[in-house]
Motif scaffolding. Structure first.
Motif, PDB file in Angstrom:
ATOM      1  N   TYR A  91      44.510  56.700 -24.657  1.00  0.00           N
ATOM      2  CA  TYR A  91      44.919  55.745 -23.624  1.00  0.00           C
ATOM      3  C   TYR A  91      43.699  55.115 -22.965  1.00  0.00           C
ATOM      4  N   ASP A  92      43.862  53.869 -22.504  1.00  0.00           N
ATOM      5  CA  ASP A  92      42.777  53.178 -21.815  1.00  0.00           C
ATOM      6  C   ASP A  92      42.437  53.836 -20.488  1.00  0.00           C
ATOM      7  N   ALA A  93      43.441  54.414 -19.833  1.00  0.00           N
ATOM      8  CA  ALA A  93      43.226  55.103 -18.560  1.00  0.00           C
ATOM      9  C   ALA A  93      44.177  56.279 -18.457  1.00  0.00           C
ATOM     10  N   VAL A  94      43.689  57.381 -17.921  1.00  0.00           N
ATOM     11  CA  VAL A  94      44.506  58.571 -17.648  1.00  0.00           C
ATOM     12  C   VAL A  94      44.459  58.800 -16.142  1.00  0.00           C
ATOM     13  N   VAL A  95      45.633  58.801 -15.507  1.00  0.00           N
ATOM     14  CA  VAL A  95      45.730  58.964 -14.058  1.00  0.00           C
ATOM     15  C   VAL A  95      46.412  60.292 -13.761  1.00  0.00           C
ATOM     16  N   LEU A  96      45.725  61.167 -13.049  1.00  0.00           N
ATOM     17  CA  LEU A  96      46.283  62.470 -12.687  1.00  0.00           C
ATOM     18  C   LEU A  96      47.050  62.338 -11.378  1.00  0.00           C
ATOM     19  N   ALA A  97      48.368  62.539 -11.465  1.00  0.00           N
ATOM     20  CA  ALA A  97      49.245  62.451 -10.293  1.00  0.00           C
ATOM     21  C   ALA A  97      50.012  63.758 -10.166  1.00  0.00           C
ATOM     22  N   THR A  98      49.278  64.859 -10.266  1.00  0.00           N
ATOM     23  CA  THR A  98      49.888  66.185 -10.358  1.00  0.00           C
ATOM     24  C   THR A  98      50.232  66.793  -9.006  1.00  0.00           C
ATOM     25  N   GLY A  99      49.918  66.084  -7.921  1.00  0.00           N
ATOM     26  CA  GLY A  99      50.271  66.605  -6.606  1.00  0.00           C
ATOM     27  C   GLY A  99      49.450  67.812  -6.219  1.00  0.00           C
ATOM     28  N   ALA A 100      50.028  68.636  -5.346  1.00  0.00           N
ATOM     29  CA  ALA A 100      49.363  69.858  -4.869  1.00  0.00           C
ATOM     30  C   ALA A 100      50.402  70.973  -4.847  1.00  0.00           C
ATOM     31  N   PRO A 101      50.721  71.530  -6.013  1.00  0.00           N
ATOM     32  CA  PRO A 101      51.841  72.467  -6.098  1.00  0.00           C
ATOM     33  C   PRO A 101      51.532  73.917  -5.747  1.00  0.00           C
ATOM     34  N   ASN A 102      50.274  74.226  -5.460  1.00  0.00           N
ATOM     35  CA  ASN A 102      49.901  75.618  -5.210  1.00  0.00           C
ATOM     36  C   ASN A 102      49.656  75.892  -3.734  1.00  0.00           C
ATOM     37  N   ASP A 103      50.031  77.082  -3.295  1.00  0.00           N
ATOM     38  CA  ASP A 103      49.825  77.477  -1.898  1.00  0.00           C
ATOM     39  C   ASP A 103      48.358  77.766  -1.609  1.00  0.00           C
ATOM     40  N   TYR A 316      48.701  73.149   0.882  1.00  0.00           N
ATOM     41  CA  TYR A 316      48.770  73.254  -0.571  1.00  0.00           C
ATOM     42  C   TYR A 316      47.461  72.799  -1.200  1.00  0.00           C
ATOM     43  N   GLN A 317      47.326  73.107  -2.499  1.00  0.00           N
ATOM     44  CA  GLN A 317      46.166  72.621  -3.235  1.00  0.00           C
ATOM     45  C   GLN A 317      46.569  72.263  -4.664  1.00  0.00           C
ATOM     46  N   THR A 318      45.800  71.370  -5.251  1.00  0.00           N
ATOM     47  CA  THR A 318      46.058  70.878  -6.601  1.00  0.00           C
ATOM     48  C   THR A 318      45.687  71.932  -7.633  1.00  0.00           C
ATOM     49  N   SER A 319      46.456  71.990  -8.714  1.00  0.00           N
ATOM     50  CA  SER A 319      46.118  72.890  -9.820  1.00  0.00           C
ATOM     51  C   SER A 319      44.883  72.381 -10.544  1.00  0.00           C
ATOM     52  N   LYS A 320      44.005  73.295 -10.908  1.00  0.00           N
ATOM     53  CA  LYS A 320      42.817  72.920 -11.672  1.00  0.00           C
ATOM     54  C   LYS A 320      43.202  72.603 -13.114  1.00  0.00           C
ATOM     55  N   MET A 321      42.377  71.770 -13.755  1.00  0.00           N
ATOM     56  CA  MET A 321      42.565  71.434 -15.164  1.00  0.00           C
ATOM     57  C   MET A 321      41.240  71.632 -15.887  1.00  0.00           C
ATOM     58  N   PRO A 322      41.284  72.115 -17.137  1.00  0.00           N
ATOM     59  CA  PRO A 322      40.037  72.286 -17.880  1.00  0.00           C
ATOM     60  C   PRO A 322      39.271  70.966 -17.986  1.00  0.00           C
ATOM     61  N   ASP A 323      37.989  71.028 -17.728  1.00  0.00           N
ATOM     62  CA  ASP A 323      37.066  69.900 -17.889  1.00  0.00           C
ATOM     63  C   ASP A 323      37.280  68.778 -16.873  1.00  0.00           C
ATOM     64  N   VAL A 324      38.052  69.039 -15.812  1.00  0.00           N
ATOM     65  CA  VAL A 324      38.225  68.045 -14.751  1.00  0.00           C
ATOM     66  C   VAL A 324      37.546  68.588 -13.494  1.00  0.00           C
ATOM     67  N   PRO A 325      36.538  67.897 -12.968  1.00  0.00           N
ATOM     68  CA  PRO A 325      35.830  68.413 -11.776  1.00  0.00           C
ATOM     69  C   PRO A 325      36.766  68.577 -10.587  1.00  0.00           C
ATOM     70  N   TYR A 326      36.489  69.605  -9.786  1.00  0.00           N
ATOM     71  CA  TYR A 326      37.413  70.007  -8.716  1.00  0.00           C
ATOM     72  C   TYR A 326      36.654  70.177  -7.409  1.00  0.00           C
ATOM     73  N   ASP A 327      37.271  69.710  -6.338  1.00  0.00           N
ATOM     74  CA  ASP A 327      36.713  69.861  -4.988  1.00  0.00           C
ATOM     75  C   ASP A 327      37.318  71.127  -4.375  1.00  0.00           C
ATOM     76  N   GLU A 328      36.567  72.211  -4.387  1.00  0.00           N
ATOM     77  CA  GLU A 328      37.080  73.495  -3.906  1.00  0.00           C
ATOM     78  C   GLU A 328      37.428  73.441  -2.422  1.00  0.00           C
ATOM     79  N   ARG A 329      36.601  72.772  -1.664  1.00  0.00           N
ATOM     80  CA  ARG A 329      36.831  72.709  -0.213  1.00  0.00           C
ATOM     81  C   ARG A 329      38.091  71.905   0.117  1.00  0.00           C
ATOM     82  N   GLY A 330      38.266  70.776  -0.568  1.00  0.00           N
ATOM     83  CA  GLY A 330      39.419  69.929  -0.296  1.00  0.00           C
ATOM     84  C   GLY A 330      40.684  70.365  -0.999  1.00  0.00           C
ATOM     85  N   GLY A 331      40.540  71.173  -2.068  1.00  0.00           N
ATOM     86  CA  GLY A 331      41.708  71.630  -2.804  1.00  0.00           C
ATOM     87  C   GLY A 331      42.338  70.548  -3.663  1.00  0.00           C
TER      88      GLY A 331
END
Length: 438
Positions: A91-103, A316-331
């Protein structure tokens, strides 16, 4: 042709798809991926089951989903069935709209004791999310403690306090309704670290507590500042505090079975128990002005609340994904105004954390599509949808389309108990069975 992949079929995902259609019309193809075979994310499994008018926004998403240019791709798990890198190749663009499903974790001793839950799991239990359908909370103790001063805390409290008759018209799932009907909970304590002027509760949700048939909300008048100080609040906050003042001024709850207590200036310090939670240790707080605004500081005075159930509603915080950088402080995913890496974006709670309302995600979706347009131009000739379909067939992935979801939807409506809009399937296998038979 531009090919866009959106991961997550909740509000942020569908608003982003809507924005892509408005900008490019027939010159875009959008695939919306979801782990579950059913769309709409938190509209289905996060919004309170007795707030059906809010769930009505899904009709807007359905209008987008039924266009030829947008496709729902359900029952596909990113990382198991296809990787982010593979989506980026297609795809030309991949948009992550996974929300924040974790406590978010409380970070307290004893928070892993049985019958201590985060709000994502507890709300998922009574809303029929497949990941939490087997939660089976024990409601055999007379006291429950709800930690947090936001609307989710009010939702959890209201669901625990309602009579069975008050669930008519809701889509609360059968297993939760049965458990709540037999509940022994008669006292619900809502803990807030700060005071009435610092709550994140909105007037509508606070006002609902005052109209429950068997429960009465109460607050301590001593916790409030002088009433003249309410004038400095914004109108919504002022109305919320007005509800709380009314609860503080009301008489005893002699004619009600359930008491809801607002315990302000109360910070949990430990959850105590052996085989399961038995008490919550709380420290009294006071307010101080700090560099980042008003904060609560401990006074050293502690007390304990006997309780058999604890639900933490602290974010809540967003689920991590392999190879996608994550902001630990912001979740949430690490990003610059929604850009994560070339061709990879995030939107909604996955971009900014769990703030704002459902409607806040609409301008967010339109803003991210503007950035995508700047970056991809007229597209790069990637394979998009046909490429993914070939990959899914090769790997034996059973993709659930929107027309398949409509079969699940029809079956849930047909299975509804009297007075309910639907009876949700709470197991993915049952959903897939409906699709296969259909």
């Amino acid at each position: 042709m531009r090919h866009i992949a959106i991961v997550g079929s909740g509000p942020a995902g569908y608003y982003t798809a809507e924005a892509a259609l408005k900008l490019w019309g027939d010159e875009v193809r959008v695939d919306i991926f979801d782990t579950l075979p059913v769309p709409f994310g938190l509209i289905r499994t996060g919004v309170a089951p007795d707030h059906q008018s809010i769930k009505g926004v899904s009709r807007r998403y359905e209008a987008t989903a039924l266009t030829e240019n947008v496709r729902f791709v359900g029952n596909v798990t990113i990382g198991r069935d296809v990787t982010i890198a593979e989506l980026q190749d297609l795809y030309d663009a991949v948009v992550l709209a996974t929300g924040a499903p974790n406590d978010r974790k409380l970070g307290l001793p004893g928070e892993d004791l049985p019958n201590v839950f985060g709000s994502a799991s507890f709300v998922g239990w009574y809303n029929g999310h497949p990941n939490f359908a087997d939660l089976d909370p024990a409601l055999s103790h007379d006291t429950a403690v709800v930690i947090g001063n936001g609307n989710v805390a009010l939702d959890v409290t209201r669901i625990l306090a309602k009579s069975p008759a008050e669930f008519e018209g809701s889509d609360i799932v059968a297993h939760a309704l049965t458990a709540l009907d037999a509940s022994a909970v008669r006292r619900i304590v809502i803990l807030g670290r700060r005071g009435p002027h610092q709550i994140a509760m909105t007037p509508k949700e606070l006002g609902e507590l005052g109209h429950l048939s068997r429960a009465c909300p109460r607050a301590d008048a001593a916790d409030f500042p002088d009433e003249a100080e309410d004038a400095a609040l914004d109108p919504g906050q002022r109305k919320s505090v007005g509800h709380l003042r009314a609860y503080a001024a009301a008489g005893p709850c002699a004619d009600r079975d359930v008491v809801i207590e607002f315990d302000f200036f109360a910070s949990p310090r430990a959850i105590i128990g052996s085989e399961r939670v038995e008490e919550v240790e709380v420290e009294r707080t006071r307010l101080e002005n700090g560099p980042n605004g008003i904060r609560a500081v401990g006074t050293g005075e502690t007390y304990r609340i006997p309780a058999g159930l604890v639900v933490a509603c602290i974010g809540y915080q967003t689920s991590k994904m392999p190879d996608v950088p994550y902001d630990e402080r912001g979740g949430h995913f690490a990003n610059e105004d929604g850009r994560i890496a070339p061709g990879l974006y995030c939107v909604g709670w996955a971009r900014r954390g769990p703030t704002g309302t459902i409607g806040t995600n609409r301008p967010d979706g339109f803003a991210i599509i503007e950035k995508v347009a700047e970056d991809i131009g007229e597209g790069s000739g990637k394979r998009g949808r046909p490429g993914f379909d070939a990959l899914a067939e090769e790997r034996g992935v059973q993709v659930v389309k929107f027309t398949d979801w409509q079969k699940i939807d029809e079956a849930e409506i047909s299975n509804a108990r009297k007075g309910a809009p639907r009876e949700k399937f709470v197991a993915v296998e049952r959903m897939i069975d409906v699709v296969s038979k259909g």
